[in-house]
Design a protein around this motif. Structure first.
Motif, mmCIF file in Angstrom:
data_model
loop_
_atom_site.group_PDB
_atom_site.id
_atom_site.type_symbol
_atom_site.label_atom_id
_atom_site.label_comp_id
_atom_site.label_asym_id
_atom_site.label_seq_id
_atom_site.Cartn_x
_atom_site.Cartn_y
_atom_site.Cartn_z
ATOM 1 N N THR A 23 0.343 -6.925 1.979
ATOM 2 C CA THR A 23 0.667 -7.857 0.716
ATOM 3 C C THR A 23 -0.084 -8.968 0.166
ATOM 4 N N ASP A 45 2.799 -11.147 -5.079
ATOM 5 C CA ASP A 45 4.195 -10.765 -4.547
ATOM 6 C C ASP A 45 4.674 -11.582 -3.398
ATOM 7 N N THR A 46 3.666 -12.123 -2.666
ATOM 8 C CA THR A 46 4.339 -12.592 -1.076
ATOM 9 C C THR A 46 3.342 -13.784 -1.112
ATOM 10 N N GLN A 87 -1.614 -14.443 2.921
ATOM 11 C CA GLN A 87 -1.773 -14.184 1.766
ATOM 12 C C GLN A 87 -2.587 -15.344 0.996
ATOM 13 N N SER A 121 3.017 -3.078 -2.594
ATOM 14 C CA SER A 121 3.791 -3.770 -3.480
ATOM 15 C C SER A 121 5.176 -3.115 -3.496
ATOM 16 N N THR A 122 5.965 -3.979 -3.528
ATOM 17 C CA THR A 122 7.618 -3.544 -3.566
ATOM 18 C C THR A 122 8.189 -3.733 -4.745
ATOM 19 N N GLU A 123 7.516 -4.441 -5.818
ATOM 20 C CA GLU A 123 7.742 -4.533 -7.272
ATOM 21 C C GLU A 123 8.081 -3.283 -7.981
ATOM 22 N N ARG A 124 9.021 -3.422 -8.792
ATOM 23 C CA ARG A 124 9.332 -2.332 -9.718
ATOM 24 C C ARG A 124 8.569 -2.376 -10.987
ATOM 25 N N LEU A 128 2.222 -1.271 -12.185
ATOM 26 C CA LEU A 128 1.623 -2.339 -11.329
ATOM 27 C C LEU A 128 0.267 -2.723 -11.888
ATOM 28 N N ARG A 164 -2.836 -3.174 -6.803
ATOM 29 C CA ARG A 164 -1.615 -3.199 -6.158
ATOM 30 C C ARG A 164 -1.184 -1.754 -6.182
ATOM 31 N N ARG A 175 2.226 0.951 -4.931
ATOM 32 C CA ARG A 175 3.365 1.123 -4.521
ATOM 33 C C ARG A 175 3.890 1.418 -3.195
#
Length: 373
Positions: A9, A13-14, A19, A42-45, A48, A60, A62
């Motif tokens: 990460t 995002d984190t 980080q 990344s877990t962002e929807r 990216l 980033r 997925r």
């Protein structure tokens, strides 16, 4: 010089210790003319896009699923291979077993540096299966960096590779923590007051927050917890609605700086070796605050010198934490003196410039020793 960082990460995002370290190092390298890429999951929807931050690029991909706190991605190997092809040095951030496998399959002998952030502490049964991969990965790395002398001395894994280990402490740039606007500080002063005990970080299992909450119950002293994470609801239940314990969740950098400026001391009650350094202690030091941490044989006791910059107490001991909190509250002169000594120590030993220069020297060393370079 082209450098590729790879970790599970990254900012934005984190925002955790590793980080922040990657961000500070990448920023420092870019300011010295290095061409720096950071690759992370990344877990962002949604889309990216590539990001630009402080002179370096963030890529980033997925994260598709997670097993035993290890993020995995179908897209990461291909993107890593593309970026690594043009890199001079590959910089990995341990532990992350998925990264080990990607490196062993795709790095193709490129000069590599591993910053060893922590032993694997929790997943003991799975670690037996993973250990051969870890050994191959660390044996294949050109250099390994421990973030403190203490961690090198107390980590059996690092001692096995001591011939290639260098110690480079994490450093922060004071310029990246500008004073918050007076109106923001005043707003937080109206809400929280001043002189409270402060924790900043992700609410994880190894942070020892249950012991800090118990110490707050024992003392009745105001205690503020900044951050979010998987234990947030459990910790709120443990607080039992006590008016002296306040959870703020995640804050912006500006709001965090304001809260840091108002606190009386920074507390890091971590009770497990997963807390390998304690960047939050450096943040408290930069604000001239006394520190309270625990003796877990890691870099936390390199940052916080007991009876000099604050107090170091036994881990998992709420009564010892409570005693340290009372001592600082009852002796404001001592607290101020320790805070100034913490500030001086951070400037002398834990600056971002010092850290960046040490890594640049290490990169040149691995480039000079690597075959066909």
């Amino acid at each position: 010089m082209k450098i590729l960082h790879f970790y599970k990460t990254c900012i934005p995002d984190t925002v955790g210790g590793v980080q922040l370290f990657i961000d500070q190092l990448a920023t420092g390298l870019a300011s010295r003319g290095a061409d720096v890429d950071v690759l992370a999951l990344s877990t962002e929807r949604g889309k990216l896009p590539q990001l630009q931050r402080h002179g370096y690029r963030i890529h980033r991909v997925r994260q598709n699923f997670e097993i035993a706190s290890t993020g995995l991605s179908f897209a990461a190997p291909r993107r890593f291979s593309e970026l690594a092809r043009n890199a001079d040095v590959l910089h990995f951030h341990f532990p992350w077993p998925f990264m080990d496998a990607v490196h062993l399959a795709l790095s193709k002998g490129k000069p590599s540096v591993v910053t060893y952030h922590s032993d694997i502490v929790r997943q003991k049964h799975l670690f037996r299966l993973y250990k051969p991969v870890e050994n191959l990965f660390l044996r294949d790395a050109h250099r390994i960096v421990a973030t403190s002398p203490q961690y090198l001395q107390t980590s059996a894994v690092l001692r096995r590779h001591a011939d290639k280990v260098r110690v480079i402490p994490i450093g922060l740039d004071p310029q990246s923590y500008p004073p918050p606007p007076a109106r923001v500080v005043e707003s937080w002063r109206q809400r929280l007051g001043e002189g409270f005990f402060l924790f900043v970080g992700i609410l994880r299992y190894y942070k020892g927050l249950e012991y800090l909450i118990e110490a707050a119950h024992l003392t009745g002293l105001p205690t503020v917890i900044v951050g979010s994470g998987p234990l947030e609801r459990r910790l709120q239940r443990l607080s039992r609605g006590a008016p002296n314990i306040v959870f703020l969740g995640s804050l912006s950098e500006q709001d965090k700086a304001a809260v840091l400026s108002l606190c009386g001391a920074l507390v890091l009650p971590s009770h497990m070796r997963s807390e390998a350094f304690g960047v939050a202690l450096l943040e408290g030091s930069l604000h001239g605050k006394p520190l309270i941490s625990t003796e877990i044989g890691t870099g936390t006791s390199h940052v916080n010198r007991s009876d000099v910059t604050g107090f170091v107490v036994p881990p998992a001991d709420p009564h010892a934490l409570a005693d340290a909190m009372r001592r600082l509250k009852q002796d404001p002169v001592l607290a101020a003196t320790m805070g100034q000594q913490a500030l001086g120590r951070s400037h002398d030993l834990f600056g971002a410039d010092r850290m960046t220069d040490a890594y640049l020297e290490l990169y040149r060393e691995v480039l000079g020793n690597a075959p066909n370079t």
